[in-house]
Each structure stands twice: as structure tokens, then as C-alpha cells.
Design a protein around this motif. Structure first.
Motif: not given
Length: 596
Positions: A187-195
Motif C-alpha cells: 500500500p501507498h499512503y499520503d501525508a495524512a496517512g490515507r491510502m
């Protein structure tokens, strides 16, 4: 450091390697795609029910950044031709190195909205990216029905943010074959921790899974054989004690008394148990399918003829005839002669079991060029094979049982002596030679088994027969024991005649007694035991060379046979001891007949 610590570190290391593999594959794929698009947005390959657990599917909005495109790529200059070439080379190198493909799923609000597959999907699944684009649910529909729940749970756990390790499952290839794949998700997430997305790698592991299953089956067969041999040896020792004591009771009680009749019943039961012991020993020999088996150029038609000679009496007693269509030329197969004889014996007896009211077994040998089916590990995949076909006129195999006939311990016979391992062992023997077994059947029309064995180009020279060859009459109704002794004797240069019953053996002695040097007699030779045969031989020549064989003890044999010059060998027969005993008898008799 404890064992658990080492295990945890090993698992973590494997997971990290899988993650790096997926990241590398995804990076190369995304780079190649973006380069091929000239820095623009790659067109989504389609939406999907996705690796999701339901929910409405939506297409990416106009303002969404296309999957795999670096931020600011719209303003970036077009990649140079050299960069494009390097990216394509990296992509091709990856595909060449791995039987695998990459896919990527874009996530919005915790739900998949689009998925894309690399070109490598065609090699692994038979379906290309355009197929997945047309059918968003193809990714789950191609999974084997029994594994779909596992795959859905695997995807759902990743969407929930759980760390689910790689899984292995089956898929149905476009050509209908079942393939095994290994699935890894990163998985890859953004800075806010959302996938934002996850990349996956689907790797074809069919060859490894087949090798693992074949190894497990071979080890299981070996274990069964070892167990059968050990049980037979121990059981035989117990039977000897039972039979010996029962004989003593019978000899020391009044005939027709209750004790005498009880002792006779015990002896009869011991004789039946002896038959089970014989079958166990035969099973132990059949299960010797190790990789150290010596392969040789085997004259197939000759082995077929030998098998027919060994089994025709037993088959005739069951009203089964056998017809062999002799080939115009002798075909040589790369196999093991002893094992091939055992395999054919098992097939003949199996065919007879399918013809309870009698019938006919047809055997023919041919040669053909063909391609190996999936699951047969041999190189090259195409070659010339010797084909042995065994057909019967029995009741056939019901369609629902066709897939199970090669399973260990599967049998439709009600007999307590039916182990359900004959066809399993035959399949493993032939597979060990680099061949395979196929079967066709229609209910009411019999069954046809074909053994396809690699062709051997040149015969392997056998050992030079030693001087002083003998003619041996081998009288034993146990096809497995008879086959083993015949191989040993003929391998030492002796001529072997066979008989499966007392009457047949007595008749052979009456016709050719002057040519027979040694007679080997099974104590339990039907009908009524081997005593009439031994008496007939010794009445004709009190110094005749006779070897009595039995699973019972020497003392038991002495109580049931007339006094004379016969010698005794305990079953299971050891090859060296058999040859030494034969040589000793030959010396005592002054060698073979002078005309040989």
C-alpha cells in the motif's frame, strides 16, 4: 536470542523482500507508462469491483492525478528519447526475469475506483490489460472458485489498513488450465496517512507448487511402503508363532475333537493372514520409487510377454483372458524393467477386478511423438514415447470417480485386502521415468489405461550370464513374489518356467521333468497347498532339487511336507540367499543337465 525472535526476523525479512520486489516492479512499470505517454496522463484501464468488498464504483474525476504520474508532471518537459528507451529496457528486463505482472489500484475514500494491469498479465493469466478494462470483475472471476473467499479477504484486510502477508492461490488461465500464483500487495499512503493506492505483484508459482506436491506424494508413497514392509515383517513373525503353536495343538489332540477343530480353524485363519502379508510385501516393493532407481533401455514387448506368463494362470482362474497384439518391431523404453513388470501386473489385476463375470484384457504397444502434459517435469517437453495400452471389457469407471482413481487408498472394492494403492504407485513409477499415465473410460464399455514412457535409443548391455545355467520351475501363485524371483533368476542367467497352481506344476513336471533342474514351490500353492507337488517330484526322484518357500516357519513346513531332500527359504525371499541356495543345490546335483 530465542527461536521466536529468529522466526519473527525471518518472516519480517521475507516480507521486506516482497515489498521491495513489488516497489521495484511498480516503479519500473509506472516509469515506462509515463514515459510512453510522453509525460502525460495514462488512460485508466478500467474501473473494477476491485479488490473491494462491494460498493459503488466510480471513475476518477477530471481533477484527479493519473495513477503513477509524478506531481507536477503536467508542467514537466517531455522525457527524452533516451530516458524512454532506458525505461522500456528496464520494464522488459523485469518481465523477462519474472513470470509475473504488476497491477495498481487507485483508492478514494477507502474504496478502489480504478485498476490497471501491466502487459505481463497475458503471459501469466492469458488475459491482457484490455481484457481487464472490458471486464472490471475479471480479476476475481479468474480466481479458482474454491479460493475466491481467500482472495477477497486478503484484499479487504489491506483496504482496512491491516498488514496481510503474501498469499498463494489458484487461478483459471484463459486456456482452461489451473495455475498457481503468489500475490503480494504494497500500500501507498499520503501525508495524512490515507491510502492513495496499492501496487500488487502476481507471480506464477505453478512449477514450484507442482514440484512440492510431487515431492510430498513421493515421500508419502515411500512412507507407506516402508510402513507396509515393516508391518509385514513383524506380522509374519507373529503368524509363524501362531501357526506353529496351532500345529502343535492339532498334532497332539484327537481328530474331530473340539480342540483339534479349533486348532485347524486357527491354521486356516493364519493362512489367510499370510496372504495379506504377501500383499503387504508386494506393496512395499512397488512403493520403492526413489530417485536412485536405475533406468535402462527396456524391451517393452518382452516385459509385457513376461507379465502375461506370470499372471495368465491367476487371470484364467477368474475367467479373464488376455490378448497381446505384438508390435512389428521391438520398442525400447527408458524405464526400469522390474518396476515396469510390477506396474503391468498391477494394471492386469486391476482390470480383472473390474470384470467380476470374466472378460478380456487387450494389450498393445506403439510409439508416438507427443508433447508432455502439464505436471510432468521433463526436458525437452516434446519427444518420442513408447505407449503401452491396457484395455478391459469391464464395467468402466463412473465419471465422478475418474479424478480420484489415482488417489492413495482410494478403492471401490470391498475386499479387506484391497489397499487402494495400485494405481497410485503405477502413476508414480511412470512419472519417475519421465512419462505419465492417461485413462479413458465409459460406463459399461470398460477402461483403457495408457502408459507413455520416454523412448530409449540404444539398449543398455546387460550382465554376462554366469556359467552353469539352470532351468527352474517356479510354482507360486503370488504374482508379486513370482515376478521378483523370476527377475533375480533370469538376471543370473537361469531359464525360468512358471506355474500358478499345483495341477499346472505337476503337469509341467510330467511333460518336461527331465529338463527341470530345480523346482521352487510355495507351501500355500493352490489348491490345497504345495504338498502334492513336492510328493510328486520326490516320488519321481528322491534326490530332486526342491526349494520350498513360505511365510511360515521351517518347522511348520516340516510338519506338512514329506521328508526328503528339499530345502527351505523363509519369505520374504532375499535375492542373494535365493541364488546361493540354487548354487548349492546345483553343486549337490553335479550341475545342470548335460545338454545345457
Amino acid at each position: 536470542m530465542g527461536v521466536e525472535d529468529v522466526t519473527d526476523r525471518t518472516v519480517a525479512a521475507r516480507a521486506e523482500r516482497s515489498r521491495r520486489k513489488v516497489d521495484l516492479a511498480a516503479e519500473v512499470w509506472h516509469s515506462a507508462r509515463c514515459g510512453a505517454a510522453g509525460g502525460g496522463s495514462p488512460k485508466p484501464a478500467g474501473t473494477a469491483e476491485g479488490l473491494a468488498v462491494g460498493g459503488k464504483q466510480t471513475k476518477p474525476g477530471a481533477g484527479d492525478r493519473p495513477l503513477g504520474e509524478p506531481r507536477g508532471a503536467a508542467e514537466a518537459p517531455r522525457q527524452s528519447d533516451e530516458s524512454l528507451r532506458v525505461g522500456e529496457q528496464r520494464y522488459r528486463a523485469l518481465l523477462d526475469a519474472l513470470p509475473a505482472y504488476v497491477y495498481s489500484v487507485r483508492i478514494e475514500n477507502g474504496r478502489p475506483v480504478s485498476t490497471e494491469h501491466s502487459l505481463g498479465s497475458t503471459a501469466v493469466t492469458g488475459y491482457g490489460p484490455e481484457d481487464y478494462s472490458r471486464d472490471p470483475n475479471l480479476w476475481i472471476n479468474m480466481v479458482h472458485p474454491e479460493d475466491r473467499a481467500l482472495v477477497r479477504e486478503f484484499a479487504a484486510r489491506h483496504l482496512e489498513g491491516q498488514n496481510a502477508g503474501p498469499i498463494e492461490h489458484r487461478i483459471i488461465h484463459r486456456d482452461g488450465r489451473v495455475r498457481w500464483v503468489r500475490s503480494v500487495i504494497v500500500p501507498h499512503y499520503d501525508a495524512a496517512g490515507r491510502m492513495q493506492r496499492y501496487d500488487g505483484l502476481i507471480e506464477d508459482v505453478t512449477a514450484r507448487k507442482q514440484a512440492e506436491m510431487a515431492l510430498r506424494e513421493t515421500e508419502r508413497i515411500k512412507a507407506i511402503g516402508s510402513l507396509a514392509g515393516g508391518v509385514a515383517q513383524d506380522f509374519n513373525a507373529v503368524l509363524n508363532a501362531i501357526a506353529g503353536n496351532a500345529t502343535s495343538i492339532a498334532d497332539n489332540t484327537l481328530p474331530q475333537s473340539a480342540a483339534h477343530e479349533a486348532a485347524q480353524h486357527i491354521l486356516e485363519a493364519a493362512m489367510h493372514a499370510g496372504d495379506v502379508t504377501k500383499r503387504l510385501m508386494g506393496l512395499a516393493r512397488l512403493c520403492e520409487t526413489g530417485a536412485d532407481t536405475e533406468l535402462e533401455a527396456v524391451p517393452v514387448a518382452e516385459v509385457v510377454r513376461n507379465t502375461i506368463r506370470l499372471t495368465e494362470s491367476a487371470l484364467a482362474a477368474r475367467r479373464v483372458s488376455i490378448q497381446f497384439r505384438h508390435p512389428a518391431a521391438e520398442f525400447l523404453a527408458l524405464a526400469n524393467a522390474a518396476q515396469l513388470l510390477d506396474a503391468l501386473t498391477s494394471l492386469f489385476l486391476n482390470a480383472a477386478d473390474a470384470m467380476s463375470d470374466g472378460g478380456t484384457i487387450y494389450v498393445d504397444v506403439s510409439q508416438r511423438r507427443t508433447t508432455l502434459p502439464p505436471g510432468v517435469d521433463r526436458t525437452p517437453r516434446r519427444g518420442v514415447f513408447v505407449v503401452i495400452r491396457v484395455r478391459d471389457t469391464g464395467h468402466g469407471i463412473p465419471p465422478e470417480l475418474m479424478k480420484r482413481i489415482f488417489e492413495p487408498f482410494f478403492t471401490t472394492r470391498q475386499s479387506r485386502t484391497a489397499f487402494g494403492l495400485g494405481l497410485t504407485v503405477v502413476k508414480n513409477l511412470v512419472k519417475g521415468w519421465g512419462g505419465w499415465v492417461s485413462v479413458r473410460s465409459r460406463p459399461g464399455r470398460g477402461a483403457s489405461f495408457r502408459l507413455l514412457i520416454p523412448k530409449a535409443d540404444q539398449p543398455v548391455p546387460g550382465p554376462t550370464p554366469p556359467p552353469g545355467r539352470c532351468t527352474v520351475l517356479l510354482a507360486d501363485d503370488d504374482a508379486g513374489d513370482a515376478a521378483m524371483m523370476r527377475r533375480v533368476l533370469e538376471g543370473a542367467g537361469h531359464t525360468v518356467m512358471t506355474a500358478a497352481g499345483t495341477e499346472e506344476a505337476v503337469a509341467q513336471h510330467a511333460r518336461q521333468g527331465d529338463k527341470i533342474d530345480v523346482t521352487i514351490v510355495d507351501l500355500l500353492l493352490p489348491p490345497g497347498g504345495g504338498k502334492p507337488l513336492v510328493e510328486a517330484i520326490l516320488n519321481r526322484d528322491a534326490q530332486a532339487a526342491v526349494i520350498v518357500i513360505s511365510g511360515f516357519s521351517r518347522e511348520y513346513a516340516r510338519l506338512h511336507l514329506p521328508r526328503g531332500a528339499w530345502v527351505f527359504l523363509q519369505k520374504p525371499i532375499e535375492a542373494d540367499k535365493l541364488l546361493r541356495t540354487l548354487a548349492s543345490l546345483r553343486e549337490r546335483r553335479g550341475g545342470p543337465h548335460p545338454d545345457r
